[in-house]
Design a protein around this motif. Structure first.
Motif, PDB file in Angstrom:
ATOM      1  N   ASP A  27       0.866  -1.177   0.000  1.00 18.84           N
ATOM      2  CA  ASP A  27       0.000   0.000   0.000  1.00 18.84           C
ATOM      3  C   ASP A  27       0.905   1.231   0.000  1.00 18.84           C
ATOM      4  OD1 ASP A  27      -1.864   1.952   0.334  1.00 18.84           O
ATOM      5  OD2 ASP A  27      -2.503   1.338   2.332  1.00 18.84           O
ATOM      6  N   LEU A  28       1.330   1.642  -1.168  1.00 21.13           N
ATOM      7  CA  LEU A  28       2.324   2.710  -1.277  1.00 21.13           C
ATOM      8  C   LEU A  28       1.795   4.054  -0.772  1.00 21.13           C
ATOM      9  CD1 LEU A  28       3.928   1.867  -4.753  1.00 21.13           C
ATOM     10  CD2 LEU A  28       4.717   1.240  -2.479  1.00 21.13           C
ATOM     11  N   GLU A  29       0.509   4.305  -0.972  1.00 19.14           N
ATOM     12  CA  GLU A  29      -0.040   5.595  -0.545  1.00 19.14           C
ATOM     13  C   GLU A  29       0.065   5.779   0.963  1.00 19.14           C
ATOM     14  OE1 GLU A  29      -3.921   6.362  -2.002  1.00 19.14           O
ATOM     15  OE2 GLU A  29      -3.342   6.271  -4.126  1.00 19.14           O
ATOM     16  N   SER A  30      -0.115   4.695   1.718  1.00 18.71           N
ATOM     17  CA  SER A  30      -0.038   4.801   3.171  1.00 18.71           C
ATOM     18  C   SER A  30       1.379   5.148   3.632  1.00 18.71           C
ATOM     19  CB  SER A  30      -0.494   3.498   3.832  1.00 18.71           C
ATOM     20  OG  SER A  30       0.451   2.463   3.616  1.00 18.71           O
ATOM     21  N   LEU A  31       2.384   4.792   2.821  1.00 18.48           N
ATOM     22  CA  LEU A  31       3.766   5.080   3.192  1.00 18.48           C
ATOM     23  C   LEU A  31       4.056   6.575   3.153  1.00 18.48           C
ATOM     24  CD1 LEU A  31       5.661   2.215   1.302  1.00 18.48           C
ATOM     25  CD2 LEU A  31       5.086   2.333   3.723  1.00 18.48           C
ATOM     26  N   ASP A  32       3.296   7.320   2.332  1.00 16.96           N
ATOM     27  CA  ASP A  32       3.541   8.753   2.207  1.00 16.96           C
ATOM     28  C   ASP A  32       3.318   9.493   3.515  1.00 16.96           C
ATOM     29  OD1 ASP A  32       4.210   8.505  -0.440  1.00 16.96           O
ATOM     30  OD2 ASP A  32       2.186   8.923  -1.181  1.00 16.96           O
ATOM     31  N   SER A  33       2.498   8.942   4.371  1.00 15.41           N
ATOM     32  CA  SER A  33       2.251   9.590   5.661  1.00 15.41           C
ATOM     33  C   SER A  33       3.293   9.207   6.703  1.00 15.41           C
ATOM     34  CB  SER A  33       0.856   9.222   6.179  1.00 15.41           C
ATOM     35  OG  SER A  33       0.765   7.821   6.414  1.00 15.41           O
ATOM     36  N   ILE A  34       4.141   8.228   6.355  1.00 14.81           N
ATOM     37  CA  ILE A  34       5.129   7.722   7.317  1.00 14.81           C
ATOM     38  C   ILE A  34       6.535   8.208   6.976  1.00 14.81           C
ATOM     39  CG2 ILE A  34       6.143   5.637   8.325  1.00 14.81           C
ATOM     40  CD1 ILE A  34       3.555   4.179   7.596  1.00 14.81           C
ATOM     41  N   VAL A  35       6.890   8.150   5.700  1.00 12.33           N
ATOM     42  CA  VAL A  35       8.245   8.540   5.268  1.00 12.33           C
ATOM     43  C   VAL A  35       8.160   9.437   4.045  1.00 12.33           C
ATOM     44  CG1 VAL A  35       9.337   6.429   6.155  1.00 12.33           C
ATOM     45  CG2 VAL A  35       8.492   6.496   3.807  1.00 12.33           C
ATOM     46  N   GLU A  36       9.240  10.184   3.807  1.00 14.19           N
ATOM     47  CA  GLU A  36       9.373  10.944   2.576  1.00 14.19           C
ATOM     48  C   GLU A  36      10.742  10.677   1.978  1.00 14.19           C
ATOM     49  OE1 GLU A  36       9.341  15.145   2.885  1.00 14.19           O
ATOM     50  OE2 GLU A  36      10.628  15.229   4.672  1.00 14.19           O
ATOM     51  N   GLN A  37      10.795  10.614   0.673  1.00 13.13           N
ATOM     52  CA  GLN A  37      12.052  10.366  -0.027  1.00 13.13           C
ATOM     53  C   GLN A  37      12.790  11.680  -0.214  1.00 13.13           C
ATOM     54  OE1 GLN A  37      12.314   7.405  -3.379  1.00 13.13           O
ATOM     55  NE2 GLN A  37      12.730   9.258  -4.557  1.00 13.13           N
ATOM     56  N   THR A  38      14.039  11.724   0.242  1.00  8.32           N
ATOM     57  CA  THR A  38      14.824  12.960   0.150  1.00  8.32           C
ATOM     58  C   THR A  38      15.919  12.889  -0.899  1.00  8.32           C
ATOM     59  OG1 THR A  38      16.339  12.210   1.905  1.00  8.32           O
ATOM     60  CG2 THR A  38      14.392  13.486   2.584  1.00  8.32           C
ATOM     61  N   ASP A  39      16.254  11.688  -1.334  1.00  5.08           N
ATOM     62  CA  ASP A  39      17.284  11.544  -2.369  1.00  5.08           C
ATOM     63  C   ASP A  39      17.053  10.220  -3.083  1.00  5.08           C
ATOM     64  OD1 ASP A  39      19.424  12.217  -3.939  1.00  5.08           O
ATOM     65  OD2 ASP A  39      20.960  11.616  -2.491  1.00  5.08           O
ATOM     66  N   PHE A  40      17.474  10.167  -4.345  1.00  4.64           N
ATOM     67  CA  PHE A  40      17.269   8.945  -5.118  1.00  4.64           C
ATOM     68  C   PHE A  40      18.379   8.787  -6.143  1.00  4.64           C
ATOM     69  CE2 PHE A  40      15.386   6.653  -8.790  1.00  4.64           C
ATOM     70  CZ  PHE A  40      15.117   5.446  -8.146  1.00  4.64           C
ATOM     71  N   MET A  41      18.958   7.599  -6.205  1.00  3.78           N
ATOM     72  CA  MET A  41      19.965   7.256  -7.210  1.00  3.78           C
ATOM     73  C   MET A  41      19.330   6.250  -8.156  1.00  3.78           C
ATOM     74  SD  MET A  41      23.688   5.390  -6.727  1.00  3.78           S
ATOM     75  CE  MET A  41      22.983   3.749  -6.494  1.00  3.78           C
ATOM     76  N   PRO A  42      19.044   6.628  -9.406  1.00  2.00           N
ATOM     77  CA  PRO A  42      18.409   5.685 -10.335  1.00  2.00           C
ATOM     78  C   PRO A  42      19.336   4.518 -10.648  1.00  2.00           C
ATOM     79  CG  PRO A  42      19.097   7.672 -11.479  1.00  2.00           C
ATOM     80  CD  PRO A  42      19.306   7.931 -10.024  1.00  2.00           C
ATOM     81  N   PHE A  43      18.758   3.488 -11.212  1.00  2.00           N
ATOM     82  CA  PHE A  43      19.542   2.300 -11.544  1.00  2.00           C
ATOM     83  C   PHE A  43      20.655   2.659 -12.517  1.00  2.00           C
ATOM     84  CE2 PHE A  43      20.528  -1.413 -14.142  1.00  2.00           C
ATOM     85  CZ  PHE A  43      20.840  -2.341 -13.149  1.00  2.00           C
ATOM     86  N   ASP A  44      21.836   2.176 -12.226  1.00  5.21           N
ATOM     87  CA  ASP A  44      23.000   2.404 -13.072  1.00  5.21           C
ATOM     88  C   ASP A  44      23.563   1.034 -13.451  1.00  5.21           C
ATOM     89  OD1 ASP A  44      25.526   2.865 -14.148  1.00  5.21           O
ATOM     90  OD2 ASP A  44      25.953   4.553 -12.816  1.00  5.21           O
ATOM     91  N   PRO A  45      23.633   0.715 -14.757  1.00  9.53           N
ATOM     92  CA  PRO A  45      24.112  -0.619 -15.155  1.00  9.53           C
ATOM     93  C   PRO A  45      25.563  -0.887 -14.772  1.00  9.53           C
ATOM     94  CG  PRO A  45      23.854   0.825 -17.061  1.00  9.53           C
ATOM     95  CD  PRO A  45      23.208   1.520 -15.901  1.00  9.53           C
ATOM     96  N   THR A  46      26.329   0.170 -14.497  1.00  6.06           N
ATOM     97  CA  THR A  46      27.711  -0.051 -14.073  1.00  6.06           C
ATOM     98  C   THR A  46      27.801  -0.320 -12.575  1.00  6.06           C
ATOM     99  OG1 THR A  46      28.119   2.316 -13.727  1.00  6.06           O
ATOM    100  CG2 THR A  46      28.577   1.434 -15.912  1.00  6.06           C
ATOM    101  N   VAL A  47      26.754   0.047 -11.835  1.00  5.59           N
ATOM    102  CA  VAL A  47      26.698  -0.200 -10.390  1.00  5.59           C
ATOM    103  C   VAL A  47      25.780  -1.377 -10.075  1.00  5.59           C
ATOM    104  CG1 VAL A  47      26.148   0.830  -8.141  1.00  5.59           C
ATOM    105  CG2 VAL A  47      27.172   2.227  -9.934  1.00  5.59           C
ATOM    106  N   LYS A  48      24.772  -1.571 -10.943  1.00  3.64           N
ATOM    107  CA  LYS A  48      23.822  -2.687 -10.840  1.00  3.64           C
ATOM    108  C   LYS A  48      22.935  -2.617  -9.593  1.00  3.64           C
ATOM    109  CE  LYS A  48      26.489  -6.052 -13.577  1.00  3.64           C
ATOM    110  NZ  LYS A  48      25.633  -6.043 -14.740  1.00  3.64           N
TER     111      LYS A  48
END
Length: 235
Positions: free
Chosen positions: A3-24
């Motif tokens: 239930d992803l919507e319920s997570l919005d009231s608990i945590v917030e994302q402050t940074d994100f590193m997208p998938f990198d094929p060299t890091v996997k």
């Protein structure tokens, strides 16, 4: 299932590193709204995530599970998060099936009948690559990326005497697993140096350099724009 919507009231994302094929792997930083505490989460190739975990017993258990799954053709991704001390803790494995298309085996057989040697070059785990090759009758000489050439870390140029040093190894193998984007490019370049006409198929940004370098670069259905722009043919 979550239930992803319920997570919005608990945590917030402050940074994100997208998938990198060299890091996997991919990584996110989250802040708990109630306490202000932050932690990181990551998802990616099991062998990469295990490199973050400082727990031999857990690492051994995960490796056994990945091996058992891989032998049945089941792919897996590992998920981990940091604890209160900033140390990575394994949460579990995500499993999924990604079987070959129904027409793939015949396509490969037709290619061989026309005199085209087919090699599998994949970032997947070695066990998955071997099981896929078995299903497609591609042989059992599927190797890990150990021993493959890499670009010079400073100049980003191919190594000297590429074909002389690596040609026999690359030519003899029926495929390579756990490769990085530069491996794909250098496999193509090595075979071209040996005098072969090389076709390359791919769909991602990480395939673009090899698609562009191949004599015939083929972007498959659903490819990224980068792959399409680098290819000679778009299916």
């Amino acid at each position: 299932a979550a239930d992803l919507e319920s997570l919005d009231s608990i945590v917030e994302q402050t940074d994100f590193m997208p998938f990198d094929p060299t890091v996997k792997r991919t990584e996110a930083t989250l802040r708990e709204k109630a306490t202000g505490n932050t932690f990181r989460t990551t998802k990616g190739a099991p062998q990469v995530i295990l490199g973050l975990i400082n727990n031999d017993a857990v690492a051994k258990a995960v490796e056994l599970d990945v091996q058992s799954l891989g032998q049945r053709g089941i792919r897996s991704l590992a998920v981990a998060r940091t604890n209160d001390h900033g140390e990575w803790v394994m949460l579990g494995l995500l499993t999924f099936l990604d079987p070959p298309r129904s027409d793939t085996m015949k396509t490969i057989a037709d290619a061989k009948a026309y005199g085209v040697a087919v090699k599998m070059v994949t970032g997947d785990h070695l066990l998955i690559a071997k099981e896929t090759a078995r299903r497609l009758d591609m042989g059992d000489n599927i190797l890990a990326s150990d021993g493959l050439p890499v670009l010079d870390p400073e100049t980003k140029q191919k190594p000297e005497n590429l074909a002389k040093r690596h040609g026999e190894h690359i030519l003899a193998a029926e495929g390579f697993a756990e490769v990085y984007p530069e491996h794909k490019y250098l496999i193509v370049e090595c075979l071209r140096e040996m005098g072969y006409k090389v076709g390359m198929t791919g769909d991602g940004v990480n395939d673009a350099p090899a698609l562009k370098r191949a004599d015939v670069g083929i972007a498959v259905e659903g490819s990224t724009d980068a792959a399409r722009l680098s290819a000679d043919i778009v299916l």
